[in-house]
Design an enzyme around this catalytic site. Structure first.
Site, PDB file in Angstrom:
ATOM      1  N   LYS A  23       9.124   7.538 -13.067  1.00 14.80           N
ATOM      2  CA  LYS A  23       9.540   6.254 -12.499  1.00 14.80           C
ATOM      3  C   LYS A  23       9.024   6.165 -11.069  1.00 14.80           C
ATOM      4  O   LYS A  23       9.204   7.105 -10.276  1.00 14.80           O
ATOM      5  CB  LYS A  23      11.066   6.145 -12.496  1.00 14.80           C
ATOM      6  CG  LYS A  23      11.592   4.722 -12.436  1.00 14.80           C
ATOM      7  CD  LYS A  23      11.418   4.020 -13.778  1.00 14.80           C
ATOM      8  CE  LYS A  23      12.324   2.799 -13.884  1.00 14.80           C
ATOM      9  NZ  LYS A  23      12.180   2.152 -15.203  1.00 14.80           N
ATOM     10  N   THR A  68      12.668   6.866 -18.467  1.00  9.80           N
ATOM     11  CA  THR A  68      12.418   6.640 -17.041  1.00  9.80           C
ATOM     12  C   THR A  68      13.596   5.930 -16.379  1.00  9.80           C
ATOM     13  O   THR A  68      13.808   6.085 -15.178  1.00  9.80           O
ATOM     14  CB  THR A  68      11.127   5.831 -16.822  1.00  9.80           C
ATOM     15  OG1 THR A  68      11.254   4.536 -17.404  1.00  9.80           O
ATOM     16  CG2 THR A  68       9.934   6.541 -17.438  1.00  9.80           C
ATOM     17  N   HIS A 264     -12.886  -2.068  13.700  1.00 10.57           N
ATOM     18  CA  HIS A 264     -13.842  -2.587  14.678  1.00 10.57           C
ATOM     19  C   HIS A 264     -13.300  -3.783  15.457  1.00 10.57           C
ATOM     20  O   HIS A 264     -12.654  -4.672  14.908  1.00 10.57           O
ATOM     21  CB  HIS A 264     -15.139  -2.997  13.980  1.00 10.57           C
ATOM     22  CG  HIS A 264     -15.815  -1.874  13.261  1.00 10.57           C
ATOM     23  ND1 HIS A 264     -16.254  -0.744  13.908  1.00 10.57           N
ATOM     24  CD2 HIS A 264     -16.117  -1.699  11.949  1.00 10.57           C
ATOM     25  CE1 HIS A 264     -16.808   0.074  13.028  1.00 10.57           C
ATOM     26  NE2 HIS A 264     -16.727  -0.476  11.835  1.00 10.57           N
TER      27      HIS A 264
END
Length: 304
Positions: A23, A68, A264
């Protein structure tokens, strides 16, 4: 389902490399109340289990599977009964629970990420129950344990965004027919730090303090002394200097992986408007960006 089983044929040309299920992103806010003084830990936890058999993959036989949803509930219950002293300790608790409770679980892997809350403070006085979200680096950990071994713990920080406006340059690089980048002795240096390290042993380690120490060392080496800074000839050199400083100051860690994107900022050309822009107004560019990575570890001889 019966028809599926009857049509099953083993493929002798394939073998499993690794399996796991679990999970992800199980979220918990744990509140510890000591009278009117409250402390919090908010975490997002992901759990992966590996089972001794592969019959769920091979035959569609779910008889060994811990659902799960049960894994999610277990994380919640462990937070209640064990608390969350540190995310590393919480990860170890989860691994140990599944390995000790289910004989057919042979491997448990847990990832825990802490949401960065900081207690409100004014004039040195800490608020008893109010907090502010401070995204200045996210604390995470990875804990993996096999049935036959101790837990292996990695900790790290990510999303630590830093910038300095000078004391950085980039010169002496290869130039070919496709090179348009000019050499520069002075530039902005911005990055978003991802840094992960492994503990060589887990007993009597103050994980919270160690994480704070390494985060401070990253900032120290990136910025340099507060009154003058420290020159960086390349992102690579800064990355390595952070690793050297960290492993020299923190004996509990064995190795360190760092990833530094080069974010940048370019000077905006205002010449067509009759203006000279002397690196005062810059354009942030999200992408593309350079990405510099490196992993170092202690030599065996240094540990003897």
């Amino acid at each position: 389902m019966a028809d599926y089983h009857n049509n099953y044929k083993k493929n002798d040309e394939l073998e499993f490399v690794r399996t796991g299920y679990g999970k992800d992103m199980v979220k918990v806010l744990h509140i510890q109340r000591d009278g009117k003084y409250h402390s919090i830990k908010e975490v997002a936890t992901s759990v992966q289990l590996t089972l001794s058999s592969k019959k769920d993959y091979l035959h569609g036989d779910n008889s060994d599977i811990i659902p799960t949803d049960t894994i999610k509930n277990t994380v919640h219950v462990l937070a209640k009964f064990k608390g969350i002293k540190s995310i590393e300790a919480f990860g170890v608790n989860i691994c140990e629970y599944f390995l000790s409770s289910f004989n057919h679980v042979i491997r448990a892997q847990v990832y825990v990420e802490e949401i960065p809350w900081k207690r409100l403070e004014k004039n040195g006085v800490k608020h008893v129950h109010a907090f502010i979200h401070t995204p200045t680096g996210t604390h995470f950990c990875e804990v993996e344990q096999l049935r036959s071994g101790p837990p292996v713990i990695h900790s790290g920080t990510k999303d630590l965004k830093v910038l300095k406006t000078t004391q950085s340059g980039f010169e002496g690089f290869i130039k070919d027919q496709f090179t348009t980048l000019p050499e520069v002795k002075d530039r902005c240096f911005a990055t978003q730090v991802y840094c992960k390290w492994r503990y060589h042993q887990c007993r009597d380690v103050d994980f919270e303090a160690t994480w704070g120490t390494i985060r401070d060392l990253v900032l120290e080496k990136f910025a340099g002394p507060y009154d003058k800074g420290e020159y960086s000839p390349s992102v690579q050199k800064t990355l390595y200097d952070i690793q050297v400083l960290s492993l020299s100051r923190v004996p509990e860690i064995e190795d360190m992986e760092i990833s530094l994107p080069n974010i940048h900022y370019f000077n905006i050309d205002m010449s067509k408007m009759g203006l000279i822009n002397k690196e005062e107004v810059l354009l942030p560019l999200d992408n593309p960006y350079g990405k510099i990575t490196g992993t170092v570890k202690r030599k065996l001889s240094s540990r003897l």
